[in-house]
Design a protein around this motif. Structure first.
Motif, mmCIF file in Angstrom:
data_model
loop_
_atom_site.group_PDB
_atom_site.id
_atom_site.type_symbol
_atom_site.label_atom_id
_atom_site.label_comp_id
_atom_site.label_asym_id
_atom_site.label_seq_id
_atom_site.Cartn_x
_atom_site.Cartn_y
_atom_site.Cartn_z
ATOM 1 N N ALA A 88 0.812 -1.224 0.000
ATOM 2 C CA ALA A 88 0.000 0.000 0.000
ATOM 3 C C ALA A 88 0.845 1.274 0.000
ATOM 4 O O ALA A 88 0.333 2.350 -0.250
ATOM 5 C CB ALA A 88 -0.939 0.007 1.207
ATOM 6 N N VAL A 89 2.133 1.135 0.301
ATOM 7 C CA VAL A 89 2.974 2.327 0.339
ATOM 8 C C VAL A 89 3.777 2.439 -0.959
ATOM 9 O O VAL A 89 4.575 1.569 -1.286
ATOM 10 C CB VAL A 89 3.946 2.276 1.542
ATOM 11 N N LEU A 90 3.522 3.515 -1.689
ATOM 12 C CA LEU A 90 4.267 3.760 -2.917
ATOM 13 C C LEU A 90 5.132 4.986 -2.726
ATOM 14 O O LEU A 90 4.669 5.990 -2.180
ATOM 15 C CB LEU A 90 3.309 3.985 -4.092
ATOM 16 N N ILE A 91 6.360 4.874 -3.142
ATOM 17 C CA ILE A 91 7.263 6.002 -2.959
ATOM 18 C C ILE A 91 8.045 6.216 -4.248
ATOM 19 O O ILE A 91 8.459 5.274 -4.902
ATOM 20 C CB ILE A 91 8.176 5.750 -1.739
ATOM 21 N N ASN A 92 8.156 7.464 -4.636
ATOM 22 C CA ASN A 92 8.750 7.789 -5.926
ATOM 23 C C ASN A 92 9.495 9.097 -5.876
ATOM 24 O O ASN A 92 9.098 9.997 -5.157
ATOM 25 C CB ASN A 92 7.634 7.958 -6.954
ATOM 26 N N VAL A 93 10.559 9.192 -6.647
ATOM 27 C CA VAL A 93 11.197 10.500 -6.790
ATOM 28 C C VAL A 93 10.991 10.958 -8.233
ATOM 29 O O VAL A 93 11.330 10.237 -9.162
ATOM 30 C CB VAL A 93 12.701 10.433 -6.469
ATOM 31 N N GLU A 94 10.383 12.096 -8.379
ATOM 32 C CA GLU A 94 10.172 12.622 -9.720
ATOM 33 C C GLU A 94 11.055 13.831 -9.925
ATOM 34 O O GLU A 94 11.231 14.651 -9.023
ATOM 35 C CB GLU A 94 8.705 13.022 -9.900
ATOM 36 N N ARG A 95 11.630 13.902 -11.112
ATOM 37 C CA ARG A 95 12.489 15.047 -11.395
ATOM 38 C C ARG A 95 11.650 16.093 -12.115
ATOM 39 O O ARG A 95 10.965 15.801 -13.086
ATOM 40 C CB ARG A 95 13.652 14.596 -12.271
ATOM 41 N N ASP A 96 11.679 17.301 -11.592
ATOM 42 C CA ASP A 96 10.874 18.352 -12.192
ATOM 43 C C ASP A 96 11.784 19.552 -12.396
ATOM 44 O O ASP A 96 11.999 20.341 -11.485
ATOM 45 C CB ASP A 96 9.704 18.682 -11.239
ATOM 46 N N GLY A 97 12.328 19.652 -13.575
ATOM 47 C CA GLY A 97 13.277 20.734 -13.838
ATOM 48 C C GLY A 97 14.487 20.577 -12.943
ATOM 49 O O GLY A 97 15.143 19.539 -12.954
ATOM 50 N N ASP A 98 14.783 21.588 -12.152
ATOM 51 C CA ASP A 98 15.984 21.573 -11.319
ATOM 52 C C ASP A 98 15.785 20.826 -10.011
ATOM 53 O O ASP A 98 16.751 20.416 -9.377
ATOM 54 C CB ASP A 98 16.411 23.017 -10.982
#
Lengths: 92, 270
Positions: free
Chosen positions: A60-70
């Motif tokens: 149930a735990v989703l973890i993500n790193v998204e890159r958004d520009g800088d």
């Protein structure tokens, strides 16, 4: 190949099975690439904390790193169970 | 200009050293000045495949530690005047290779006017493998058409795109080439083995060569004569083609079609 084999049905195409399995796992691993090494541990610890209060599924735990520009955005999503799924919260 | 080519794969036993040896010989046969370096510290093997194991006096780590000169450590190939082997050290000290040390040796080779430096990577993603790819301009990723090899290769592609000097300096990506080994067209046709297209689709890089599964490869290792020199072996010819493609020639893939059996052979067994 003998005379009997000739009339037997062809065996399952295992190469296609391999290709499909690889397609999925490679896509998944590529998505995780470049994300910080600590993510799996962070995810596990967050799950443990949440489990103290709510009885959630390990998935149930989703973890993500998204890159958004800088800058990078750490995205955390927890799917809570339906009503009645609340665990004992320290009262037992 | 010196071009640095890493031969890598992630998984062990797929044919990195065989490939390093044959590509180096192929480039030297075409008049290039070539050095081939064994990065597998502790598990030296390139010398055996090249057939110069009894002539190793100094090794890669000796040069890095300043215990000998680069010239002293380079073993001249018996068959090609422009080909030199730098053997791996048999030390158990995995820290023996350093980034500065490797860079020093590569700069030394550049000063000596080498056209190509072929870096034979160890298996895995540890220090030796990381250093073998770090300074590369191009990478030949050796893959068997088999699930674990393909997956590990994809991991290597990720490292090539991030953990190399080119990636760090934003100097353009390391050029990536796919080299399929142990390819068996008959098994591909019967659906037991992934095809060239399957592997290419999953990894998404261009094919520089397809080496058919061949008895010649083991025979070549046994003799210490790189298989590219075996005129009777399909694997040898396939490596010859791969070298030509590395140098920019266009060549169609060979030895990739199943040998057709007649109906009689199929019924009565082969």
């Amino acid at each position: 190949m003998g005379i009997l084999d000739f009339f037997k049905a062809r065996p399952k195409n295992t190469a296609n099975v391999a290709k499909e399995r690889l397609r999925i796992i490679v896509a998944q691993e590529r998505a995780q690439r470049g994300s910080p090494d600590y993510l799996p541990l962070l995810r596990r610890e967050i799950l443990e904390v949440i489990k103290k209060y709510v009885n959630v599924d390990p998935d149930a735990v989703l973890i993500n790193v998204e890159r958004d520009g800088d800058h990078e955005v750490l995205e955390l999503s927890v799917a809570l169970p339906e009503k009645g799924g609340l665990a004992a919260t320290g009262e037992n | 200009m010196t071009e640095i080519i890493v031969v890598t794969s992630g998984k062990g036993g797929v044919g990195k050293t065989t490939t390093s040896a044959s590509l180096s010989v192929g480039l030297a046969k075409r008049g290039k000045k070539v050095a081939v370096i064994d990065f597998d510290v502790g598990l030296r093997n390139l010398d055996l495949i090249m057939g110069c194991e009894r002539r190793v006096v100094y090794d890669f780590v000796n040069v890095i530690n300043g215990e000998c000169t680069l010239k002293q450590a380079l073993i001249k190939d018996k068959r090609h005047d422009s080909l030199f082997v730098l053997a791996a050290s048999q030390t158990r000290d995995k820290e023996a290779l350093t980034k500065e040390g490797v860079e020093g040796v590569l700069n030394g080779l550049r000063d000596e006017g080498f056209d190509y430096v072929v870096c034979d990577s160890p298996a895995g993603i540890e220090k030796g493998a990381a250093l073998a790819m770090y300074f590369a301009d191009r990478a030949v990723v050796v893959v068997n058409p088999e699930v674990s090899s393909v997956r590990d290769s994809d991991r290597i592609l990720g490292l090539l795109a991030s953990k190399t000097r080119r990636a760090e300096l934003g100097n353009g990506a390391v050029e990536q080439h796919l080299l399929l080994t142990r390819y068996n067209p008959n098994r591909v046709e019967s659906g037991d083995m992934m095809s060239i297209k399957d592997v290419q689709e999953i990894l998404g890089i261009d094919v520089v060569g397809v080496i058919p599964e061949s008895e010649g490869v083991l025979a070549a290792s046994n003799a210490g004569i790189p298989v590219i020199l075996d005129e009777t072996s399909q694997a040898g010819h396939a490596y010859e083609d791969a070298v030509a493609r590395l140098l920019g020639e266009e060549r169609p893939l060979r030895f990739i079609d199943a040998t057709r059996k007649g109906l009689i052979a199929r019924i009565f067994g082969s």
